[in-house]
Enzyme design. Structure first.
Site, PDB file in Angstrom:
ATOM      1  N   LYS A 187      -7.374  -1.251  -2.771  1.00  0.00           N
ATOM      2  CA  LYS A 187      -7.660  -2.311  -3.757  1.00  0.00           C
ATOM      3  C   LYS A 187      -8.693  -3.367  -3.302  1.00  0.00           C
ATOM      4  CE  LYS A 187      -3.725  -2.082  -6.858  1.00  0.00           C
ATOM      5  NZ  LYS A 187      -2.728  -1.092  -6.457  1.00  0.00           N
TER       6      LYS A 187
ATOM      7  N   PHE B 270       5.632   1.896  -4.858  1.00  0.00           N
ATOM      8  CA  PHE B 270       4.529   2.449  -5.638  1.00  0.00           C
ATOM      9  C   PHE B 270       3.457   2.937  -4.681  1.00  0.00           C
ATOM     10  CE2 PHE B 270       0.547   2.553  -7.939  1.00  0.00           C
ATOM     11  CZ  PHE B 270       0.918   3.277  -9.056  1.00  0.00           C
TER      12      PHE B 270
ATOM     13  N   ASP C   5       1.861   1.449   3.504  1.00  0.00           N
ATOM     14  CA  ASP C   5       0.926   1.426   2.378  1.00  0.00           C
ATOM     15  C   ASP C   5       0.506  -0.028   2.178  1.00  0.00           C
ATOM     16  OD1 ASP C   5      -0.274   1.243  -0.095  1.00  0.00           O
ATOM     17  OD2 ASP C   5       1.086   2.646  -1.084  1.00  0.00           O
TER      18      ASP C   5
HETATM   19  C1  PLP Z   1      -2.384   0.307  -6.560  1.00  0.00           C
HETATM   20  C2  PLP Z   1      -1.591   0.897  -5.484  1.00  0.00           C
HETATM   21  C3  PLP Z   1      -1.741   2.241  -5.113  1.00  0.00           C
HETATM   22  C4  PLP Z   1      -2.626   3.193  -5.870  1.00  0.00           C
HETATM   23  O1  PLP Z   1      -3.966   2.844  -5.769  1.00  0.00           O
HETATM   24  P1  PLP Z   1      -5.040   3.551  -6.735  1.00  0.00           P
HETATM   25  O2  PLP Z   1      -6.348   3.015  -6.227  1.00  0.00           O
HETATM   26  O3  PLP Z   1      -4.716   3.131  -8.126  1.00  0.00           O
HETATM   27  O4  PLP Z   1      -4.907   5.005  -6.549  1.00  0.00           O
HETATM   28  C5  PLP Z   1      -1.011   2.711  -4.036  1.00  0.00           C
HETATM   29  N1  PLP Z   1      -0.179   1.916  -3.364  1.00  0.00           N
HETATM   30  C6  PLP Z   1      -0.009   0.623  -3.681  1.00  0.00           C
HETATM   31  C7  PLP Z   1       0.913  -0.230  -2.869  1.00  0.00           C
HETATM   32  C8  PLP Z   1      -0.699   0.063  -4.758  1.00  0.00           C
HETATM   33  O5  PLP Z   1      -0.506  -1.202  -5.103  1.00  0.00           O
END
Ligand code: PLP
Length: 419
Positions: A270, A150, A241
């Site tokens: 986050k 994700f 990420d």
């Molecule tokens: C939540 C998340 C995102 C996206 O972040 P947003 O602030 O909602 O755009 C990207 N990568 C990972 C691993 C996430 O958990």
């Protein structure tokens, strides 16, 4: 009317703004729980009926220091009174000091600031593409990502996300991505060989150190160490990420520290601002090739967001929260394992790092995560699924032993009710 007269006015019962009023005005992009949250303190929140919940969602792994933490109240107040937004036409100490803290507490040398995880990943994708064109001489660069990953909801990041459900009806997608199964080195090597034999050569590999949304699945050390070797041999970039697993949640500052490797680029969002919107894309000096005009964000890195994020970062360090994350994480894992034993055939596994823990339901059983999450919320514990079979525990990093014990007791009752 002066604030004093407002305060003296007898309290008028404001008509309740109902969830159906809400749905009349807000687009239905979310399937919300029928709970209206009104206030919070530490790891607890209260709804509009005064019901108390233990919050093990923390705004989806975001409220690092919990709710209404005095450190955040102070940082927010100080910064809004002083200077909150100036654009990136000028320098600000807050942005510089936040970058310094992040560089001194990670493998990176430079930072770029934006407002969300998706935006941080967009920055990483752009940086990797510029690197491909200008350094590697690859003109149709491919970025390899993982199934069940994700990376966000913008067009490039839903394309990077290896889950068709997020892409449905949004095509044409962004070209230049290819997917492989996670933690499978043979599949990755085959994909690289296949792509490199075409014009669409591999320029970067982009992964989560632990897949969050995709089911709280930790990366394997051997897999990531081999990826690092491949990237070094080929001169291509490893992008991690760290939006969900970074900022202390894994028990280390960054998820990659659990894997014994360093990325060339990584992203954070986050937990970085403790709930104030901010994202960051960081890189090593070897790929620090953006020049003025290449990338930008109006809000990105403003003194307000950076001042608050800096307070969050410094608190993480000064309060030695990493130790708390590790100890509470062990306590939570042990507690959930003990509960799992009471309901044989229901729970397949308890997995994760630090305070990102997944309770994995038995794939053979009919029970789905949303049923358990609903039962727990009725017992006063907020949780969030990570896919249909995994229940995710991502409390604030300040969570206490008593609160962990309480959450485990609730899960016990919830499983008794639904199993
Ligand atoms: C939540 C998340 C995102 C996206 O972040 P947003 O602030 O909602 O755009 C990207 N990568 C990972 C691993 C996430 O958990």
């Amino acid at each position: 009317m002066s604030p004093e007269t407002l305060l003296q006015k007898p309290a008028v019962q404001s008509p309740q703004f109902t969830t159906s009023d809400f749905d009349q005005y807000v687009m239905s992009t979310y399937a919300r729980y029928p709970i209206t949250l009104e206030r919070g303190s530490g790891c607890r929140v209260w709804d509009s009926e005064g019901r108390e919940y233990l919050d093990f969602v923390a705004g989806i792994a975001t409220c690092t220091l919990g709710h209404a933490n005095p450190v955040m109240v102070d940082a927010v107040t100080t910064q809004i009174q002083k200077l909150h937004h100036i654009s990136n036409l000028y320098y600000s100490t807050q942005q510089g000091e936040l970058a310094q803290w992040l560089v001194e507490h990670s493998c990176a040398d430079k930072a770029f600031f934006c407002n969300s995880g998706a935006e941080a990943n967009e920055g990483a994708i752009k940086l990797a593409r510029k690197y491909a064109h200008t350094v590697l001489g690859i003109h149709l660069p491919t970025i390899i990502t993982a199934h069940a990953s994700f990376h966000g909801r913008t067009l490039a990041t839903i394309t990077a996300t290896g889950q068709p459900k997020y892409q449905k009806n949004f095509d044409p997608l962004v070209p230049g991505f290819y997917y492989v199964p996670y933690n499978d080195i043979v599949a990755l090597e085959e994909a690289i060989n296949m792509l490199d034999a075409t014009e669409r050569q591999v320029a970067a590999i982009m992964m989560e150190a632990l897949q969050g949304e995709g089911g709280v699945r930790p990366g394997e050390q051997a897999y990531f160490q081999r990826i690092r070797e491949i990237c070094d041999q080929k001169g291509i970039l490893l992008i991690l990420d760290e939006v969900q697993v970074g900022m202390g949640r894994s028990g280390q500052y960054w998820g990659y520290e659990n894997l014994g490797i360093e990325p060339d680029i990584f992203t954070s969002a986050k937990g970085l601002g403790g709930g104030i919107p901010i994202g960051a894309m960081l890189c090593k000096s070897s790929c620090d090739i953006f020049q003025p005009g290449d990338h930008a964000s109006t809000f990105g890195g403003n003194p307000f967001a950076c001042g608050v994020a800096l307070a969050v970062c410094r608190t993480l360090e000064q309060e030695n929260l990493l130790a708390n994350v590790r100890e509470r994480g062990e306590q939570l894992k042990a507690g959930l394992n003990a509960v799992a034993h009471k309901y044989p055939g229901v729970v397949a596994e308890v997995r994760g790092w630090g305070l990102i823990i997944g309770l994995v339901l038995n794939p053979e059983s009919e029970l789905v995560s949303s049923t358990v999450v609903k039962a727990a919320s009725e017992e006063g514990l907020l949780l969030v699924p990570a896919g249909p079979k995994v229940i995710r525990f991502v409390p604030p990093l300040i969570v206490s032993p008593e609160e962990i014990a309480q959450a485990v007791a609730v899960i016990d009752r919830a499983l008794a009710a639904v199993a």
